[in-house]
Design a protein around this motif. Structure first.
Motif, PDB file in Angstrom:
ATOM      1  N   GLU A 110      39.321 -45.788  24.105  1.00  0.00           N
ATOM      2  CA  GLU A 110      40.448 -44.633  23.525  1.00  0.00           C
ATOM      3  C   GLU A 110      41.049 -43.659  22.949  1.00  0.00           C
ATOM      4  OE1 GLU A 110      43.059 -46.986  23.528  1.00  0.00           O
ATOM      5  OE2 GLU A 110      42.609 -48.380  25.654  1.00  0.00           O
ATOM      6  N   THR A 148      45.336 -51.822  22.593  1.00  0.00           N
ATOM      7  CA  THR A 148      45.155 -50.915  22.849  1.00  0.00           C
ATOM      8  C   THR A 148      46.021 -50.139  21.256  1.00  0.00           C
ATOM      9  OG1 THR A 148      45.930 -49.183  23.974  1.00  0.00           O
ATOM     10  CG2 THR A 148      47.648 -50.773  23.843  1.00  0.00           C
ATOM     11  N   THR A 149      45.474 -48.459  21.573  1.00  0.00           N
ATOM     12  CA  THR A 149      46.278 -47.515  20.559  1.00  0.00           C
ATOM     13  C   THR A 149      47.055 -47.182  20.714  1.00  0.00           C
ATOM     14  OG1 THR A 149      44.805 -46.158  21.489  1.00  0.00           O
ATOM     15  CG2 THR A 149      43.500 -47.025  19.950  1.00  0.00           C
ATOM     16  N   THR A 150      47.978 -46.730  20.028  1.00  0.00           N
ATOM     17  CA  THR A 150      49.427 -46.132  20.271  1.00  0.00           C
ATOM     18  C   THR A 150      49.000 -44.791  19.619  1.00  0.00           C
ATOM     19  OG1 THR A 150      51.616 -46.357  19.590  1.00  0.00           O
ATOM     20  CG2 THR A 150      50.104 -47.453  17.544  1.00  0.00           C
ATOM     21  N   VAL A 151      49.848 -43.847  20.374  1.00  0.00           N
ATOM     22  CA  VAL A 151      49.682 -42.340  20.418  1.00  0.00           C
ATOM     23  C   VAL A 151      50.828 -42.456  19.033  1.00  0.00           C
ATOM     24  CG1 VAL A 151      49.655 -42.037  23.084  1.00  0.00           C
ATOM     25  CG2 VAL A 151      52.429 -42.169  22.036  1.00  0.00           C
ATOM     26  N   CYS A 156      48.390 -51.223  18.914  1.00  0.00           N
ATOM     27  CA  CYS A 156      49.832 -51.379  19.843  1.00  0.00           C
ATOM     28  C   CYS A 156      49.006 -53.084  20.301  1.00  0.00           C
ATOM     29  CB  CYS A 156      50.561 -50.729  20.430  1.00  0.00           C
ATOM     30  SG  CYS A 156      51.406 -51.798  21.936  1.00  0.00           S
ATOM     31  N   ARG A 165      58.586 -58.617  27.369  1.00  0.00           N
ATOM     32  CA  ARG A 165      57.476 -57.994  26.971  1.00  0.00           C
ATOM     33  C   ARG A 165      57.712 -57.699  25.939  1.00  0.00           C
ATOM     34  NH1 ARG A 165      54.583 -53.834  30.684  1.00  0.00           N
ATOM     35  NH2 ARG A 165      56.727 -53.183  31.137  1.00  0.00           N
ATOM     36  N   TYR A 167      55.844 -55.007  22.292  1.00  0.00           N
ATOM     37  CA  TYR A 167      54.748 -54.125  21.811  1.00  0.00           C
ATOM     38  C   TYR A 167      54.701 -54.000  20.713  1.00  0.00           C
ATOM     39  CZ  TYR A 167      55.507 -52.345  26.821  1.00  0.00           C
ATOM     40  OH  TYR A 167      55.595 -52.438  27.861  1.00  0.00           O
ATOM     41  N   GLU A 169      53.525 -52.576  16.844  1.00  0.00           N
ATOM     42  CA  GLU A 169      53.116 -51.272  16.495  1.00  0.00           C
ATOM     43  C   GLU A 169      52.440 -51.787  15.249  1.00  0.00           C
ATOM     44  OE1 GLU A 169      53.624 -48.299  19.769  1.00  0.00           O
ATOM     45  OE2 GLU A 169      54.601 -48.077  17.878  1.00  0.00           O
TER      46      GLU A 169
ATOM     47  N   TYR B  26      45.654 -46.879  29.298  1.00  0.00           N
ATOM     48  CA  TYR B  26      45.277 -47.212  28.356  1.00  0.00           C
ATOM     49  C   TYR B  26      43.996 -48.491  28.834  1.00  0.00           C
ATOM     50  CZ  TYR B  26      48.037 -51.970  29.344  1.00  0.00           C
ATOM     51  OH  TYR B  26      48.999 -52.668  29.788  1.00  0.00           O
ATOM     52  N   GLU B  30      46.176 -52.272  34.649  1.00  0.00           N
ATOM     53  CA  GLU B  30      45.367 -52.533  35.664  1.00  0.00           C
ATOM     54  C   GLU B  30      47.030 -52.306  36.975  1.00  0.00           C
ATOM     55  OE1 GLU B  30      46.321 -56.682  35.069  1.00  0.00           O
ATOM     56  OE2 GLU B  30      44.699 -56.768  33.733  1.00  0.00           O
ATOM     57  N   VAL B  33      50.456 -52.646  37.583  1.00  0.00           N
ATOM     58  CA  VAL B  33      51.591 -52.617  36.211  1.00  0.00           C
ATOM     59  C   VAL B  33      51.581 -51.688  35.465  1.00  0.00           C
ATOM     60  CG1 VAL B  33      51.490 -54.013  33.509  1.00  0.00           C
ATOM     61  CG2 VAL B  33      49.509 -54.787  35.368  1.00  0.00           C
ATOM     62  N   ASP B  34      53.358 -51.854  35.256  1.00  0.00           N
ATOM     63  CA  ASP B  34      53.855 -51.004  34.127  1.00  0.00           C
ATOM     64  C   ASP B  34      53.553 -50.111  34.154  1.00  0.00           C
ATOM     65  OD1 ASP B  34      56.994 -51.396  35.151  1.00  0.00           O
ATOM     66  OD2 ASP B  34      56.913 -52.277  33.384  1.00  0.00           O
ATOM     67  N   ASP B  37      52.765 -46.688  29.876  1.00  0.00           N
ATOM     68  CA  ASP B  37      53.094 -47.979  28.690  1.00  0.00           C
ATOM     69  C   ASP B  37      54.328 -47.412  27.973  1.00  0.00           C
ATOM     70  OD1 ASP B  37      53.906 -50.218  28.447  1.00  0.00           O
ATOM     71  OD2 ASP B  37      51.667 -51.000  28.604  1.00  0.00           O
ATOM     72  N   PHE B  38      54.862 -47.483  27.030  1.00  0.00           N
ATOM     73  CA  PHE B  38      55.843 -47.369  25.803  1.00  0.00           C
ATOM     74  C   PHE B  38      54.708 -46.491  24.630  1.00  0.00           C
ATOM     75  CE2 PHE B  38      56.263 -48.935  21.702  1.00  0.00           C
ATOM     76  CZ  PHE B  38      57.213 -48.430  21.278  1.00  0.00           C
ATOM     77  N   ASN B  39      54.124 -47.488  24.717  1.00  0.00           N
ATOM     78  CA  ASN B  39      52.947 -46.912  23.700  1.00  0.00           C
ATOM     79  C   ASN B  39      51.540 -45.417  24.005  1.00  0.00           C
ATOM     80  OD1 ASN B  39      51.385 -49.176  25.236  1.00  0.00           O
ATOM     81  ND2 ASN B  39      49.967 -48.262  24.482  1.00  0.00           N
ATOM     82  N   GLN B  40      51.921 -45.041  24.737  1.00  0.00           N
ATOM     83  CA  GLN B  40      51.884 -43.780  26.170  1.00  0.00           C
ATOM     84  C   GLN B  40      52.366 -42.549  25.300  1.00  0.00           C
ATOM     85  OE1 GLN B  40      50.400 -45.672  29.019  1.00  0.00           O
ATOM     86  NE2 GLN B  40      47.788 -44.813  28.903  1.00  0.00           N
ATOM     87  N   ARG B 137      60.902 -44.769  30.364  1.00  0.00           N
ATOM     88  CA  ARG B 137      61.553 -45.999  31.454  1.00  0.00           C
ATOM     89  C   ARG B 137      62.327 -45.264  32.272  1.00  0.00           C
ATOM     90  NH1 ARG B 137      57.557 -48.550  31.726  1.00  0.00           N
ATOM     91  NH2 ARG B 137      57.190 -50.015  29.436  1.00  0.00           N
TER      92      ARG B 137
END
Lengths: 209, 186
Positions: A110, A148-151, A156, A165, A167, A169, B26, B30, B33-34, B37-40, B137
């Motif tokens: 990434e 993964t990484t986070t922006v 994350c 779910r 997350y 961070e 990321y 897959e 899948v949503d 993602d929030f982390n992006q 979202r």
């Protein structure tokens, strides 16, 4: 700054924590340990901790993490399944190694995107910290589903449990927080900051059990 | 291309206009899948303005290379201007949209925090996460990585582009008229 901290378990076996960038007490500002926090007798019985823990308050950062997190080692582990580190069994160690490699490869994968978008790359500090979280979680057989990484700049970890779910961070600046989302309604159920490694582990245990 | 055109003021970005953003999935993402993602989702997210851009144009980088591995999200400006309605943590008028034309991309816009509530620091993390979650979202349309619009969607994008461009032109005209009227009244 590069220091090597040694932690002795079972008197003879040794876990080495390569701590390459963490300044003294950086992550541990919220971890104050009193003598009462550490049950030395039960520790030495269960995990074979030697009495170095009695000097917990004057120890170096990682010793503090370990001593404070002593409660994590309550679970009984079959002696014959233990790996060389004396803490994780073979399955846990295998999963931990796999996840840590995955984390490293995902960060590398990434990196180009993060640079192109002008986003801060995860620093050594946060990678080391993520490694520690993976290790402690592996002890409870809790494994993140995605890494993964986070922006926001950092790492994350994504956990799934039923219709939820989480997350988690970990930021480059040394702080951390999480959100829990409902998978069906996509609504935010929880959004909080966490102050210590202990809180992270406890919150994740509550998330699963 | 900018071609010497000027930066437009924030009030020219009308509520029914759209903003398009690109996000790369990321490593472990897959299909099905949503996404995204929030982390992006960034607080200072970059967008292309629908009055000057098709959604797929966001896939071009400064070197004019087309990157199909990026997904595209469309947001209503109304949503972004009313983020406070989705969470109590977000105060009214805390995030603005700025037209920030770049040499190769005149439609470029950017989110910016109006006050210090969302500046990148430890005390604001909770609010920032809340905002990022809402943005992750509340999109109206999206194209996933490697997904290309079909002909009907292209026609729709074209009609959106024409309508939004025309509305911008008329709003400029209206502003000019009201300015003229004001100067007369003085």
């Amino acid at each position: 700054m590069s220091e090597k901290y040694d932690l002795y378990i079972s008197g003879e076996e040794e876990i080495e924590f390569q701590n390459s960038s963490i300044d003294d007490g950086y992550f541990l500002s919220n971890m104050e340990i009193s003598e009462d926090d550490v049950d030395y007798k039960s520790l030495s019985n269960r995990a074979g901790f030697t009495d170095f823990l009695s000097s917990a308050n004057k120890t170096r950062p990682f010793e503090k993490v370990i001593s404070h997190s002593s409660s994590y080692f309550e679970k009984e582990v079959e002696e014959n399944e233990l790996t060389d580190d004396g803490v994780l069994n073979r399955k846990q160690k295998y999963q931990y190694d796999l996840l840590y490699k995955k984390l490293e490869s995902n960060i590398i994968g990434e990196t180009q995107y993060l640079i192109e978008e002008g986003i801060e790359l995860p620093n050594e500090l946060v990678i080391d910290f993520a490694q520690n979280i993976l290790y402690f979680l592996a002890y409870y057989s809790i494994y993140p589903d995605k890494l993964t990484t986070t922006v926001e700049g950092g790492i994350c970890l994504i956990f799934y449990n039923g219709s939820e779910r989480m997350y988690l961070e970990l930021y480059n600046e040394g702080d951390y927080g999480y959100i829990i989302e409902d998978l069906e309604s996509k609504k935010l159920k929880e959004n909080k900051n966490l102050n210590s490694l202990d809180e992270i582990i406890q919150r994740l245990r509550r998330f699963y059990f | 291309m900018k071609n010497g055109r000027e930066k437009l003021s924030e009030n020219k970005i009308l509520s029914f206009h759209c903003l398009y953003s690109r996000h790369k999935a990321y490593s472990q993402w897959e299909k099905d899948v949503d996404y995204p993602d929030f982390n992006q989702i960034q607080i200072d997210q970059s967008f292309n303005w629908s009055a000057f851009s098709y959604p797929v144009w966001t896939r071009f980088n400064p070197e004019k290379e087309y990157m199909p591995n990026y997904g595209i999200m469309s947001y209503k400006v109304f949503t972004i201007k009313n983020l406070h309605k989705y969470s109590e943590l977000i105060p009214k008028n805390s995030i603005g949209i700025e037209h920030a034309p770049e040499e190769y991309n005149y439609s470029h816009c950017q989110l910016y925090p109006i006050n210090s509530d969302f500046e990148k620091c430890k005390i604001n993390r909770e609010k920032r996460r809340e905002l990022r979650h809402i943005l992750s979202r509340r999109w109206v349309k999206k194209l996933e990585p490697y997904e290309e619009p079909n002909k009907i969607e292209f026609l729709r994008y074209f009609s959106v582009y024409i309508v939004h461009r025309a509305s911008l032109y008329f709003s400029k005209l209206y502003c000019k008229k009201t300015k003229v009227n004001r100067s007369f009244s003085f």
